[in-house]
Scaffold this active site. Structure first.
Site, PDB file in Angstrom:
ATOM      1  N   THR A  77       0.841  -1.223   0.000  1.00 54.70           N
ATOM      2  CA  THR A  77       0.000   0.000   0.000  1.00 54.70           C
ATOM      3  C   THR A  77       0.865   1.258   0.000  1.00 54.70           C
ATOM      4  O   THR A  77       1.959   1.254   0.517  1.00 54.70           O
ATOM      5  CB  THR A  77      -0.873   0.016   1.281  1.00 54.70           C
ATOM      6  OG1 THR A  77      -1.664  -1.166   1.276  1.00 54.70           O
ATOM      7  CG2 THR A  77      -1.742   1.226   1.358  1.00 54.70           C
ATOM      8  N   GLY A  97       0.423  -0.650   5.297  1.00 56.97           N
ATOM      9  CA  GLY A  97       0.938  -1.884   5.870  1.00 56.97           C
ATOM     10  C   GLY A  97      -0.101  -2.877   6.343  1.00 56.97           C
ATOM     11  O   GLY A  97      -0.014  -3.365   7.468  1.00 56.97           O
ATOM     12  N   GLY A  98      -1.116  -3.196   5.525  1.00 59.10           N
ATOM     13  CA  GLY A  98      -2.062  -4.260   5.837  1.00 59.10           C
ATOM     14  C   GLY A  98      -2.681  -4.123   7.215  1.00 59.10           C
ATOM     15  O   GLY A  98      -3.141  -3.047   7.605  1.00 59.10           O
TER      16      GLY A  98
END
Length: 529
Positions: free
Chosen positions: A348, A430-431
């Site tokens: 991302t 970052g998820g």
């Protein structure tokens, strides 16, 4: 706002202060944003030029087939945009029979929304012509750019996993390998797709020649995504949901995203002594970790496309009395494995910009896991996201996979408001780290008074599952030992072990301008004038 000067707040590098600022994860994207401000554009133009450039120079985290979200202050009002795509109409629950959704390939591809975000934001808030925003990106795609070190490492890891996916090697492995740091990479196909998107204001992507190429490649690979799925895509001006803490409030996009988890954790911490603790003490981190675990237990059970959250709603999850009850479960002396609550009675890119008129933007777009699905449409440079992996296959779950439905999303822009004025536009890629990072950035800047660069530099923690917690290996040894003594199963990791601790970009309002920071875990920078 004045930030304290103390040895406790010494940062690896100084924050940038200026009247006009751009903070992104890549220097060329930062410069693309600044170039729009110099042309007379505003913070939205700057954010969009940076966002359009990032799929070219940082394809490891986003692409032309990404989704996007945005929160912006237009000078008078806060706005929230959900530009995440829906599943193909042909995705019935019966199509997916495994215990989890496919992580890569065509069966993870949902309709991309990022291009539509560029169009809608420019049309409603931009000052410059839409095509002007594409000039830097087209230049780098056509003439090439030098691959930066962190991105080169991520590119190699992505290529190792995805080289057999349809179209991937053709676009992202010139000469049969991933480009190394310092090597020149160009993509004439991506440049042409960007030109078509710019010239048609996105129409080529959703109903024109690019849409037809996407659908044709899907048919070739027995996937069901088609031109109707693309043509029926629409964004939602969804506003924001928020949680107060002291004199400020944290704002997030409503579900289908995970931002509500940061709000829930912040609400749980309302009833604790967190503000009186040292930010880097094991006691402060213990409270944050436990609050985050409580929030995650609920969002994994209840959060989905908002249209499908018919039993447990947003208001149930943010009810102050419910969050207070959840907070009472935190044991100050020991880590706990929390069950889901009952809230109802019975890899991302992110960026932030600010301009001298006072407009501020938090924008995030992502392919989800690195290069996403790994699928790249031949002749276009369009890498497609793998957001379908965010669905559940559990029968009856609100997030169960189904036709024309938005999956649970990890990417979230963040915004902090004061009583009546904007304070900070920020994001942290970052998820599953994102909601956790929002909580940490909110507390560090608004409760403990750290400037954005110091907050971005500070060591982070990340809840994994159960009692397992990852800590950055730069964290003080006494803090790591203290958390272990409290019962956390801790693992010390390098910051870039796997996108693990994210990358923050922050723009904080000060008198007459901004102070901004950019995460050292990424290749990017903040700049201004």
């Amino acid at each position: 706002m004045k930030f304290p000067v103390s040895p406790k707040y010494v940062s690896r590098r100084s924050p940038v202060m200026a009247r006009n600022v751009v903070s992104t994860s890549h220097p060329l994207a930062t410069e693309a944003g600044l170039s729009m401000l110099r042309k007379g554009g505003n913070a939205v133009d700057a954010a969009l030029a940076a966002a359009i450039t990032l799929p070219v120079v940082e394809p490891t985290g986003n692409g032309l087939g990404s989704d996007a979200f945005c929160i912006l202050w237009d000078g008078k009002e806060l706005h929230g945009l959900n530009a995440s795509g829906r599943s193909p109409a042909g995705w019935t629950p019966e199509r997916f029979t495994g215990s989890s959704m496919p992580r890569r390939g065509w069966e993870s591809v949902t309709v991309p929304g990022a291009v539509s975000a560029w169009v809608d934001l420019s049309s409603r808030f931009g000052k410059l012509p839409f095509e002007t925003l594409f000039e830097p990106a087209i230049h780098y795609a056509s003439h090439g750019f030098h691959v930066t070190p962190i991105i080169a490492d991520q590119w190699q890891r992505g290529a190792d996993e995805l080289k057999s996916q349809p179209g991937f090697a053709q676009t992202f492995m010139p000469g049969g390998r991933a480009p190394g740091a310092g090597e020149l990479f160009r993509s004439a196909d991506m440049a042409q797709s960007l030109r078509l998107i710019a010239q048609t204001k996105g129409e080529a992507f959703y109903s024109g020649s690019l849409a037809e190429k996407i659908a044709a490649f899907a048919r070739e690979n027995d996937a069901v995504l088609n031109v109707d799925d693309l043509a029926q895509h629409k964004n939602d001006w969804c506003g924001t949901i928020s949680q107060n803490f002291g004199d400020t409030s944290l704002h997030e996009i409503p579900p289908n995203g995970q931002g509500i988890a940061a709000l829930m954790a912040l609400g749980i911490l309302q009833g604790t002594e967190i503000a009186d603790l040292d930010p880097d003490s094991p006691e402060a981190m213990h409270l944050q970790i436990e609050a985050m675990k409580l929030a995650f237990a609920d969002i994994h059970a209840y959060v989905a496309d908002q249209l499908h959250m018919t039993d447990v709603t947003i208001s149930h999850l943010l009810e102050p009395a419910y969050l207070a009850r959840r907070g009472q479960l935190i044991d100050r002396t020991n880590a706990t494995n929390f069950p889901t609550g009952a809230p109802k009675d019975g890899g991302t890119v992110c960026l932030a910009t600010g301009d001298e008129s006072g407009m501020m933007v938090s924008f995030i777009q992502s392919n989800y896991a690195g290069f996403g699905s790994g699928v790249v449409v031949p002749g276009t440079g369009i890498s497609l996201q793998n957001r379908g992996f965010g669905f559940s296959t559990t029968d009856g779950h609100p997030n169960q996979v189904g036709p024309s439905k938005r999956p649970f999303h990890t990417i979230i822009p963040g915004f902090v408001m004061g009583k009546s004025a904007p304070v900070m536009a920020f994001g942290l890629m970052g998820g599953p780290m994102q909601a956790q990072g929002h909580l940490q950035m909110m507390l560090r800047t608004q409760v403990w008074g750290q400037n954005p660069q110091t907050a971005a530099d500070a060591p982070r923690w990340r809840v994994i599952s159960g009692l397992d917690v990852a800590l950055e290996n730069s964290m003080d040894a006494a803090t790591i030992e203290g958390l272990a003594a409290l019962g956390h199963r801790v693992t010390a990791e390098a910051p870039e072990a796997s996108f693990g601790f994210g990358g923050a970009q922050m723009v904080h309002r000060i008198d007459g301008g901004y102070v901004t920071g950019s995460d050292p875990r990424k290749d990017g920078c903040a700049a201004g004038f």
